[in-house]
Design a protein around this motif. Structure first.
Motif, PDB file in Angstrom:
ATOM      1  N   GLU A  69       0.807  -1.228   0.000  1.00  0.00           N
ATOM      2  CA  GLU A  69       0.000   0.000   0.000  1.00  0.00           C
ATOM      3  C   GLU A  69       0.841   1.279   0.000  1.00  0.00           C
ATOM      4  N   ARG A  70       2.091   1.178   0.510  1.00  0.00           N
ATOM      5  CA  ARG A  70       2.945   2.384   0.518  1.00  0.00           C
ATOM      6  C   ARG A  70       4.360   1.957   0.178  1.00  0.00           C
ATOM      7  N   ILE A  71       4.573   1.733  -1.110  1.00  0.00           N
ATOM      8  CA  ILE A  71       5.882   1.250  -1.549  1.00  0.00           C
ATOM      9  C   ILE A  71       6.835   2.438  -1.650  1.00  0.00           C
ATOM     10  N   GLY A  82      13.871  -7.615  -2.660  1.00  0.00           N
ATOM     11  CA  GLY A  82      15.085  -6.807  -2.526  1.00  0.00           C
ATOM     12  C   GLY A  82      15.603  -6.788  -1.101  1.00  0.00           C
ATOM     13  N   LYS A  83      14.695  -6.600  -0.140  1.00  0.00           N
ATOM     14  CA  LYS A  83      15.118  -6.535   1.265  1.00  0.00           C
ATOM     15  C   LYS A  83      15.771  -7.854   1.671  1.00  0.00           C
ATOM     16  N   LEU A  84      15.179  -8.968   1.222  1.00  0.00           N
ATOM     17  CA  LEU A  84      15.735 -10.258   1.633  1.00  0.00           C
ATOM     18  C   LEU A  84      17.055 -10.548   0.948  1.00  0.00           C
ATOM     19  N   PHE A 107       7.627  -6.392   8.778  1.00  0.00           N
ATOM     20  CA  PHE A 107       6.599  -5.658   8.027  1.00  0.00           C
ATOM     21  C   PHE A 107       7.281  -4.562   7.217  1.00  0.00           C
ATOM     22  N   GLU A 108       6.909  -4.450   5.978  1.00  0.00           N
ATOM     23  CA  GLU A 108       7.574  -3.488   5.107  1.00  0.00           C
ATOM     24  C   GLU A 108       6.568  -2.769   4.225  1.00  0.00           C
ATOM     25  N   ASP A 109       6.639  -1.481   4.221  1.00  0.00           N
ATOM     26  CA  ASP A 109       5.874  -0.630   3.300  1.00  0.00           C
ATOM     27  C   ASP A 109       4.360  -0.845   3.364  1.00  0.00           C
ATOM     28  N   PHE A 110       3.868  -1.024   4.573  1.00  0.00           N
ATOM     29  CA  PHE A 110       2.426  -0.945   4.829  1.00  0.00           C
ATOM     30  C   PHE A 110       2.070   0.533   4.976  1.00  0.00           C
ATOM     31  N   ASP A 145      10.266  -2.352   9.692  1.00  0.00           N
ATOM     32  CA  ASP A 145      11.475  -1.714   9.204  1.00  0.00           C
ATOM     33  C   ASP A 145      11.289  -0.207   9.019  1.00  0.00           C
ATOM     34  N   ASP A 146      10.116   0.187   8.554  1.00  0.00           N
ATOM     35  CA  ASP A 146       9.883   1.611   8.263  1.00  0.00           C
ATOM     36  C   ASP A 146       9.751   2.428   9.536  1.00  0.00           C
ATOM     37  N   ILE A 147       9.228   1.815  10.605  1.00  0.00           N
ATOM     38  CA  ILE A 147       9.116   2.520  11.877  1.00  0.00           C
ATOM     39  C   ILE A 147      10.410   2.327  12.677  1.00  0.00           C
TER      40      ILE A 147
HETATM   41 MG   LIG Z   1      10.315   0.405   3.587  1.00  0.00          MG
END
Ligand SMILES: [Mg+2]
Ligand SMILES: O=C([O-])CC(=O)C(=O)O
Length: 571
Positions: free
Chosen positions: A171-173, A189-191, A261-264, A285-287
């Motif tokens: 939802e928020r890439i 990519g992250k992995l 969790f990534e890019d929610f 990761d984003d937080i």
């Molecule tokens: Mg991210």
């Protein structure tokens, strides 16, 4: 006429009439073409003479035998022929699907050159075009169609010993918004960085995209879109699917699997993290990752800008996951350093969102994660006015919107501070709040600058400035390794602080002399081992580690756990 089953026995499935069911046979020990088609074991021209004999490869390869180093040299040479970054990305993805060890050898040995290809900014473009460049699934797709069957879906994944899952709902890439199912590029990519930078085994890493639809009209109207063509499910329907997913993951992989969790989008990210941090090993990761890397940069920047952390004043543009996550971790660290309650230390930190400075008169209408930042102040509408009113020493951009640090804003920061610390965190490069060149020029070479996506060094009035990359990629691979190697069962904020300090401790005088507040990525595996050791030490200290007894030397242990991309010899 021979019956169908005997035809299949003699000729295999290929000879069966097309309307007949066949069995997808496979063999367990690979040789010949099967071996060459298995990316885990394929070595291409690097199969030795003995291996070619023993594994039925004679004639399937041309006569030359390459070393892995020669393969690497050749591939780097051909990669550099491509001028378009997306072509380099696709070429790297092809390599990953063809020869996994060689892919990681390239990535590890050429990390500074290849990070911008397999990661931000190019991965952002890859997600935007994922539908058209998609060839083979690289992870699991779990959509609303799989509701009620998620455990079965997990069982379809060929690997059983999973240690890290990176999951997105697209939802928020990055700062690119809702890309629906095409967000898969991000977990993939992250992995790959988990393996290359943090040393986790590729087979222990599982990328997952949860598809609950998309609100992106362009994708909904695109006949080639690979995801569910419906608007996003929300509320109970969304929560139920996520609950089924989280339960199935724990059932299939146990207590110690890390779920990143990534890019929610903000509204789901905070909720999922607080809901599942009590029952699962979860990390956003984003937080949290972004918070840890930025706190580290601020701690290390003190060497250049002077003063102690509690002496500084922070202003954020963006009050979402990254902004409030960073703000909270800084407030926590100041509170630890000064023993002041966190309610007090938060007052050194101000946030601006799309409606202006977050102040107490707005409190009623604020989303819950913004409320702690609503301090007493008259309303202020714009960032420029906020800079003038708050007079921050540190300016941090985390709103996902590009070009918001204008000339006037940077000039004002430079008039208020001898050495303003300016962090433009939004990704990819197109969404950066300002460029490195703008930050240095507009501050007359006085800004200490770092950005989420990479910028090249800048020459200003005869001096070369090297901008740092304040990206969570410094933290999550080592952080995850620390959790996995200690068998941690929960993430604790003190582990994030430990990771920040461990990263800041890796910055040397030679880096400060160039204006850098982060160490170069070229040393990232050593850096990750050090971060992992500190995170694991915290896990043991807090009683959250399940791998006992505790290894004595955690750095050595971390290094010994790390995946090596060097080929193995086959019997
Ligand atoms: Mg991210
Ligand atoms: O992926 C990156 O480069 C950093 C990040 O998590 C984001 O921007 O969402």
């Amino acid at each position: 006429m021979a019956d169908a089953s005997s035809v299949e026995e003699v000729c295999g499935g290929d000879c069966a009439p097309v309307d007949q069911f066949i069995t997808p046979w496979t063999v367990s020990v690979a040789s010949g073409c099967t071996l060459m088609r298995d990316p885990r074991y394929n070595k291409g021209l690097a199969f030795s003479e003995n291996e070619r004999d023993a594994h039925y490869l004679r004639g399937l390869l041309p006569p030359a035998v390459y070393s892995q180093e020669l393969q690497e040299k050749k591939l780097m040479h051909s990669l550099r022929q491509y001028q378009v970054p997306l072509q380099r990305y696709m070429s790297m993805m092809d390599l990953q699907e063809r020869n996994e060890k060689l892919f990681y050898k390239l990535l590890i040995d050429n990390v500074e050159e290849l990070l911008p290809i397999v990661y931000t900014p190019t991965v952002g473009e890859a997600c935007q075009k994922y539908g058209s460049i998609f060839r083979r699934p690289q992870g699991l797709f779990i959509s609303l169609k799989e509701k009620g069957k998620i455990l079965e879906v997990l069982k379809n994944w060929p690997e059983k010993n999973i240690q890290v899952i990176v999951v997105t709902d697209g939802e928020r890439i990055l700062g690119l918004g809702d890309l629906g199912c095409q967000g898969m590029g991000i977990p993939v990519g992250k992995l790959s960085l988990y393996t290359a930078l943090g040393g986790l085994r590729p087979s222990a890493c599982l990328p997952i995209t949860i598809d609950v639809g998309t609100n992106n009209e362009t994708l909904l109207n695109n006949e080639f879109y690979i995801g569910l063509k419906q608007r996003r499910a929300t509320g109970q329907e969304y929560a139920d699917l996520l609950e089924e997913f989280m339960t199935a993951v724990k059932k299939q992989y146990g207590e110690k699997v890390l779920i990143q969790f990534e890019d929610f989008a903000n509204h789901n990210a905070f909720e999922l993290l607080s809901k599942y941090s009590k029952s699962h090993l979860v990390f956003n990761d984003d937080i949290q990752g972004t918070a840890s890397v930025v706190l580290s940069g601020v701690i290390s920047a003190l060497k250049l800008v002077g003063g102690a952390l509690p002496d500084h004043k922070f202003l954020f543009l963006g009050a979402g996951e990254a902004g409030t996550g960073i703000a909270e971790l800084i407030a926590l660290e100041i509170s630890k350093q000064t023993s002041a309650p966190i309610e007090e230390t938060r007052k050194k930190i101000w946030l601006v969102d799309s409606k202006g400075l977050i102040v107490s008169s707005r409190k009623e209408s604020l989303q819950h994660f913004k409320k702690p930042w609503a301090h007493e102040h008259e309303p202020v509408k714009t960032l420029l006015e906020a800079v003038k009113a708050v007079k921050p020493t540190v300016l941090i951009g985390s709103s996902g919107v590009g070009q918001t640090f204008t000339k006037e804003i940077v000039e004002t920061m430079a008039s208020l501070n001898e050495k303003p610390l300016i962090l433009a965190l939004s990704n990819p490069t197109s969404q950066s709040e300002c460029t490195a060149e703008q930050a240095y020029t507009w501050s007359q070479g006085r800004a200490i600058f770092a950005s989420g996506s990479p910028f090249d060094p800048v020459e200003y009035e005869g001096k070369v400035f090297v901008p740092g990359q304040a990206n969570n990629a410094y933290i999550f691979p080592g952080f995850g390794l620390g959790l996995v190697m200690s068998g941690a069962i929960r993430v604790h904020d003190d582990m994030l602080l430990a990771a920040s300090e461990a990263l800041a401790a890796q910055v040397k005088d030679e880096h400060y002399e160039k204006g850098l507040i982060y160490p170069p990525f070229s040393n990232i595996r050593t850096i990750s081992a050090n971060i992992a050791a500190k995170v694991a030490a915290k896990a043991y200290e807090l009683g959250l580690a399940s791998r006992l007894p505790r290894p004595e030397n955690l750095v050595k242990f971390a290094e010994s756990c790390m995946y090596s991309p060097v080929y193995r010899n086959y019997r």
